[in-house]
Scaffold this motif. Sequence first.
Motif, mmCIF file in Angstrom:
data_model
loop_
_atom_site.group_PDB
_atom_site.id
_atom_site.type_symbol
_atom_site.label_atom_id
_atom_site.label_comp_id
_atom_site.label_asym_id
_atom_site.label_seq_id
_atom_site.Cartn_x
_atom_site.Cartn_y
_atom_site.Cartn_z
ATOM 1 N N ALA B 41 0.817 -1.272 -0.184
ATOM 2 C CA ALA B 41 -0.100 -0.048 0.035
ATOM 3 C C ALA B 41 0.909 1.304 0.065
ATOM 4 O O ALA B 41 0.510 2.198 -0.772
ATOM 5 C CB ALA B 41 -0.865 -0.170 1.304
ATOM 6 N N LEU B 42 1.950 1.340 0.741
ATOM 7 C CA LEU B 42 2.748 2.358 0.744
ATOM 8 C C LEU B 42 3.455 2.537 -0.353
ATOM 9 O O LEU B 42 3.637 3.971 -0.786
ATOM 10 C CB LEU B 42 3.701 2.254 2.161
ATOM 11 C CG LEU B 42 4.762 3.371 2.481
ATOM 12 C CD1 LEU B 42 3.922 4.644 2.547
ATOM 13 C CD2 LEU B 42 5.614 2.964 3.529
ATOM 14 N N MET B 43 4.096 1.669 -0.659
ATOM 15 C CA MET B 43 4.723 1.677 -2.144
ATOM 16 C C MET B 43 3.979 2.416 -3.463
ATOM 17 O O MET B 43 4.347 3.299 -3.998
ATOM 18 C CB MET B 43 5.333 0.437 -2.331
ATOM 19 C CG MET B 43 6.332 -0.404 -1.679
ATOM 20 S SD MET B 43 7.936 0.574 -1.531
ATOM 21 C CE MET B 43 7.683 1.153 0.391
ATOM 22 N N ILE B 46 3.151 6.088 -2.569
ATOM 23 C CA ILE B 46 4.201 6.818 -2.715
ATOM 24 C C ILE B 46 4.119 7.324 -4.340
ATOM 25 O O ILE B 46 4.540 8.637 -4.352
ATOM 26 C CB ILE B 46 5.428 6.478 -2.147
ATOM 27 C CG1 ILE B 46 5.570 6.120 -0.674
ATOM 28 C CG2 ILE B 46 6.751 7.145 -2.630
ATOM 29 C CD1 ILE B 46 6.983 5.516 -0.132
ATOM 30 N N VAL B 47 4.269 6.339 -4.944
ATOM 31 C CA VAL B 47 4.313 6.710 -6.521
ATOM 32 C C VAL B 47 2.994 7.436 -7.123
ATOM 33 O O VAL B 47 3.386 8.584 -7.890
ATOM 34 C CB VAL B 47 4.560 5.367 -7.487
ATOM 35 C CG1 VAL B 47 4.340 5.646 -8.742
ATOM 36 C CG2 VAL B 47 5.879 4.697 -7.054
ATOM 37 N N GLU B 48 2.257 7.305 -6.465
ATOM 38 C CA GLU B 48 0.755 7.990 -6.863
ATOM 39 C C GLU B 48 0.922 9.605 -6.286
ATOM 40 O O GLU B 48 0.579 10.425 -7.210
ATOM 41 C CB GLU B 48 -0.455 7.421 -6.449
ATOM 42 C CG GLU B 48 -0.941 6.208 -6.949
ATOM 43 C CD GLU B 48 -1.883 5.350 -6.288
ATOM 44 O OE1 GLU B 48 -1.943 4.280 -6.586
ATOM 45 O OE2 GLU B 48 -2.913 6.018 -5.830
ATOM 46 N N GLN B 125 12.091 -2.226 -9.637
ATOM 47 C CA GLN B 125 11.765 -1.075 -9.832
ATOM 48 C C GLN B 125 10.716 -0.267 -8.908
ATOM 49 O O GLN B 125 10.730 0.926 -8.783
ATOM 50 C CB GLN B 125 11.745 -0.847 -11.413
ATOM 51 C CG GLN B 125 10.480 -1.447 -11.911
ATOM 52 C CD GLN B 125 10.347 -1.230 -13.357
ATOM 53 O OE1 GLN B 125 9.914 -0.077 -13.847
ATOM 54 N NE2 GLN B 125 10.971 -2.162 -14.453
ATOM 55 N N LYS B 126 9.672 -1.333 -8.938
ATOM 56 C CA LYS B 126 8.767 -0.514 -8.033
ATOM 57 C C LYS B 126 9.010 -0.179 -6.695
ATOM 58 O O LYS B 126 8.565 1.042 -6.137
ATOM 59 C CB LYS B 126 7.477 -1.587 -7.835
ATOM 60 C CG LYS B 126 6.331 -1.161 -7.654
ATOM 61 C CD LYS B 126 5.093 -2.248 -7.815
ATOM 62 C CE LYS B 126 3.901 -1.591 -7.645
ATOM 63 N NZ LYS B 126 2.598 -2.819 -8.015
ATOM 64 N N LEU B 127 9.821 -0.902 -6.109
ATOM 65 C CA LEU B 127 10.461 -0.396 -4.514
ATOM 66 C C LEU B 127 11.100 0.750 -5.026
ATOM 67 O O LEU B 127 11.070 1.810 -4.253
ATOM 68 C CB LEU B 127 11.058 -1.594 -3.886
ATOM 69 C CG LEU B 127 10.381 -2.818 -3.467
ATOM 70 C CD1 LEU B 127 10.831 -3.883 -3.038
ATOM 71 C CD2 LEU B 127 9.277 -2.355 -2.217
#
Lengths: 253, 253
Positions: B41-43, B46-48, B125-127
Motif C-alpha cells: 500500500a505504501l509503495m 508513494i508513487v501516486e 523498480q517498483k520498490l
Amino acid sequence: MFRKLFTTGHKGRSCHEKRGYMKEKKEDRRIGRTRRLMHEALMSLIVEKGYEAVTVQDILDRADIGRSTFYAHYRDKDELLLSSFEHLRNLFEQQQQALIASMRTGQEPEVNFILELFRHTGEHQKLYKAIAGKQSGEMILKYLHRYLYNLLIEPHTLLMKNKKSPPVPVEITTHCLVSSLLSLLTWWLDNNMPYPAEKMDEIFRIMTTPTIEAAFGRKVQKNEYDKIVSRHPEGSLMAFYSHFIDSDCCPAG
Amino acid sequence: MFRKLFTTGHKGRSCHEKRGYMKEKKEDRRIGRTRRLMHEALMSLIVEKGYEAVTVQDILDRADIGRSTFYAHYRDKDELLLSSFEHLRNLFEQQQQALIASMRTGQEPEVNFILELFRHTGEHQKLYKAIAGKQSGEMILKYLHRYLYNLLIEPHTLLMKNKKSPPVPVEITTHCLVSSLLSLLTWWLDNNMPYPAEKMDEIFRIMTTPTIEAAFGRKVQKNEYDKIVSRHPEGSLMAFYSHFIDSDCCPAG
DNA sequence: ATTTTATCGAACACCATGTTCGTAATAAAA
DNA sequence: TTTTATTACGAACATGGTGTTCGATAAAAT
C-alpha cells in the motif's frame, strides 16, 4: 480592498500581488512587517526542526500573528517558503546583472557563476541554511535543482552545438552536476562553511571540469563560456566557467 | 503476547522484533500477510502522491487493515518505509555476498558495485521508484545517501592511504559522488529506464572516473578496488570500480 | 478440540488546517 | 486633525488526521 481577501478562491492575494517581503512603492507598512515576521519565523523554525515538521501553527506562534492574517497572505507554508526563495533569487540575479554590466564595461574581467553562488550563500547563510541545508524540505530542494538545471542546460547545450553525440547526453550530465553542486552547498552549510567561497569554487572545479570534458567528449577552453555569455541576447547568467584549469587535467600519478 | 503490544511506550513491537515482511520460522502467517499489505500500500501510494502527502489513514484504506493493527506493527509511516528499505538492502547485500563468493572461487571475474546497484534497481523498480524516485521522501533519500556514503568512504580512504593531502578531501568527493549516483538513479527511474543497467554504469563511470582521479590527485589502475576487496576482512562490498577506462582519461579535443 | 495470537471497530482525546465574520487598530489620504 | 481605507485580529466552526485503549472475533498454532 482587504475584505476581498476573504473571498472564496482568492486566498493569499494581497492587492499588490507581491508576496516576497521586499517593499514596493506605496505598499502598506504593516504588510511588509507582517511578511518579514512570517519569513523570519519560518527560516528559524526550519533550521530548528526541519521544514516538514514545521506547522502553520508553529509559524503563527513564532511570528506572533493571527491565523486569518497568515491565510490572507499565503495559501500555505509551501507558498511562504517559495516566496523566500524568490526573494533570494532576486537578490542573486540582481547581483549577477550588476557584475555582468561591469564585465561589459571592462571593470570586471569575468563572471564566475559558481563562485558567485558560494559567495552569495555565505552572505545569506541563514536563508540558505533553511533553503539548501540539511533541514530544508524536498519541495524547495527540487525547486532549486530545477532552477540551476535550467540555468546551466543552455550553455552546456551550446558547448555541444557541433558535437552530435557526446559520450553522455547533456541533460544527464547537467542533472548530475547540479546534484553535486547542491550536495556541495549543503555540505558547506551543514559544516559551518569551513573553507572560503573561493576554495569551494576550486573544489567544485577540480571535481567537475574533468567530468564535463569526459561526458561531453571535448576539451573546454578558457573563457569559452564568456564568449557565449557575451553573445547571449538576454545577458543572462551563462558564465558557468570563466576560466579552467590548464589542459593537463589529470595530475601526474 | 499480542496484548503486550498495547503497553504504553512499547508501540510497534511484535514478538519477533522483525518488521520487514520477510518471514522467519514460526511467524504467524497473518503477520506476514498484514505487513505485506501495508508495504505494498505504501509503495503504491508513494508513487501516486509522493511520500510526504501519504497519510497513515491512506495506508489503512489502501491495505484494508485496522488502525490499531497498523500501530501494533509500526510506530508511524516513517518506520514502515524504513523497514521497506531494510528489506531491499537485505536483498541487495545477499546478492552481493553471493557474487563475491563466486568471485573468490574464480567463477566470477569481478564485482562491479555500481552495475549491480543499477541491475538491482531494474529488478525491483517498483520498490526503488518509491524509495529513490522523484516521489520519494527526503528522510529515505538521506538514509540511502548515508548508506552509500558509508559503503564507499572506506575504499576511497584506502585509495588515499599513501597520499596525505589530496586536492579535494575524500569525504567531500565521496559525498558529491554519492549525490550524483543517486541523482542518476532517480533520473533513470523517473524516465522509465531508457538505457540498460550496463549503459548506466558506463555513463556513471565516464562522469566520475576523471572526477575521482582529479579529486584524489592520482590515477587509479584497473582492478585496484578488487585487491582492496580481497584483503578486506569482512568481504564487504568494496569493489567500487572493477575496471577503469584506459589511462587517456581526457578524450582528444 | 482447545489455547494462543493477531486483527478489528468503536470510542476517545487531542491537534492542526482552512474559512468566515465582525471588530479594532493602524496607515494613508485629504 | 479628521476621514477613509486597509490590515490584522480573535472567536467560532467544520473537517480531517493521529495515536491510544479495550473487549470481541476470527485465525493460527498446539
